[in-house]
Design a protein around this motif. Structure first.
Motif, PDB file in Angstrom:
ATOM      1  N   UNK A 164       0.824  -1.219   0.000  1.00 43.44           N
ATOM      2  CA  UNK A 164       0.000   0.000   0.000  1.00 43.44           C
ATOM      3  C   UNK A 164       0.854   1.264   0.000  1.00 43.44           C
ATOM      4  N   UNK A 165       2.018   1.196   0.649  1.00 42.42           N
ATOM      5  CA  UNK A 165       2.941   2.335   0.576  1.00 42.42           C
ATOM      6  C   UNK A 165       3.407   2.490  -0.871  1.00 42.42           C
ATOM      7  N   UNK A 166       3.615   1.365  -1.551  1.00 40.98           N
ATOM      8  CA  UNK A 166       4.063   1.396  -2.953  1.00 40.98           C
ATOM      9  C   UNK A 166       2.989   1.981  -3.879  1.00 40.98           C
ATOM     10  N   UNK A 167       1.743   1.481  -3.766  1.00 41.29           N
ATOM     11  CA  UNK A 167       0.699   1.972  -4.685  1.00 41.29           C
ATOM     12  C   UNK A 167       0.319   3.432  -4.384  1.00 41.29           C
ATOM     13  N   UNK A 168       0.548   3.862  -3.138  1.00 41.98           N
ATOM     14  CA  UNK A 168       0.270   5.266  -2.815  1.00 41.98           C
ATOM     15  C   UNK A 168       1.229   6.178  -3.590  1.00 41.98           C
ATOM     16  N   UNK A 169       2.485   5.693  -3.784  1.00 46.27           N
ATOM     17  CA  UNK A 169       3.473   6.502  -4.501  1.00 46.27           C
ATOM     18  C   UNK A 169       3.394   6.271  -5.999  1.00 46.27           C
TER      19      UNK A 169
END
Ligand code: DVN
Length: 265
Positions: free
Chosen positions: A107-112
């Motif tokens: 989720x940290x990845x898809x947020x960026x």
């Protein structure tokens, strides 16, 4: 003789004071007990409104009808059908991201990197991510405490929701699909996880062309793409779907956040 009116007045004052106390107590208790469901509904609607094009009140009504007034261990996946229908979303071919045991990192990845979309990045999963809720027989309220846990009973309110939402998300999978698995655990792929038991079995060829596994690895230890559980994954993957596996450290994934869509693995 003169004492009687005094006594009467005293009784009236006592009755009024007791009545006022009961009313105030009732109001305080009522407001306190109503706080919980109101907060949950507000959270749901606020989250929903971040997604464009949905009637959030309609979505809330469809959602709560699944469990309100019911035994929280007797909520089936089908009970969420009206919610799934109301939350219909356009499939994001080539951009859909599945995951198992990598919740925070993915989720940290898809947020960026909004090229990739997880279930929780859509209205379908976004409204309920990280929340607990249930109903009670004979009550029209939503409770957020005292609900059965994930493994307390098969058909519990929260578990049935995620099983249904995950199935709907996977049914929409198309083109190149990615799944981020965790190389720090012995079995990055588990056939009993939601990804292994509900999502992957729904990938069918030719709608899904390729399954890219991104295995998050530690630099020196843990599982790699030769892991036995990934052999099992390949054996159960529907015929016609191309399989690939890329090992990536978290640092490599960070660099990937700024790359154009599809250029990461
Ligand atoms: O592809 C994703 C996504 O689409 C999602 O809906 O399902 C896939 C991930 O599910 P998974 O493969 O079962 O992965 P996990 O990491 O084993 O579990 C994912 C989440 O489900 C957990 O983070 C738990 O949610 P929570 O408590 O963090 O809000 C929940 N979960 C799964 N098994 C559980 C459980 N919670 C408690 N006990 C369990 N046994």
């Amino acid at each position: 003789m003169a004492r009687r009116p005094d006594r009467k007045r005293c009784i009236i004052v006592t009755v009024v004071v007791v009545a006022l106390f009961i009313i105030v107590l009732g109001l305080v208790l009522g407001l306190t007990l109503r706080k919980e469901p109101e907060q949950f509904e507000t959270t749901f609607i606020n989250r929903c409104e971040k997604f464009k094009g949905y009637d959030c009140n309609k979505l809330w009504t469809a959602f709560e009808q699944a469990y309100v007034g019911q035994d929280p261990c007797k909520v089936t996946v089908e009970d969420y059908d009206p919610f799934i229908a109301a939350a219909s979303f356009k499939p994001a071919c080539n951009r859909m991201m599945f995951w198992s045991k990598t919740k925070d990192i993915v989720h940290a990845f898809t947020a960026k990197n909004p090229c990739f979309v997880t279930l929780e990045d859509t209205v379908l999963g976004g409204v309920a991510d990280g929340l607990t809720w249930c109903g009670k027989e004979g009550s029209s309220e939503t409770f957020t405490t005292g609900c059965p846990g994930w493994s307390d009973c098969e058909n519990n309110t929260v578990r049935s929701f995620w099983n249904k939402a995950s199935a709907a998300f996977a049914d929409a999978a198309c083109g190149n699909v990615t799944a981020m698995l965790n190389g720090a655990v012995d079995t990055p792929f588990s056939s009993t996880s939601i990804f292994g038991s509900i999502e992957m079995p729904r990938f069918t060829s030719p709608t899904v062309k390729r399954l890219n596994i991104v295995l998050l690895t530690q630099t020196n230890s843990g599982a790699n793409c030769t892991n036995a559980s990934l052999k099992e994954l390949q054996n159960t993957l529907a015929k016609g779907i191309t399989y690939s596996c890329s090992e990536m450290t978290e640092a490599q994934l960070q660099q990937c956040s700024s790359k154009p869509c599809g250029n990461c693995w």
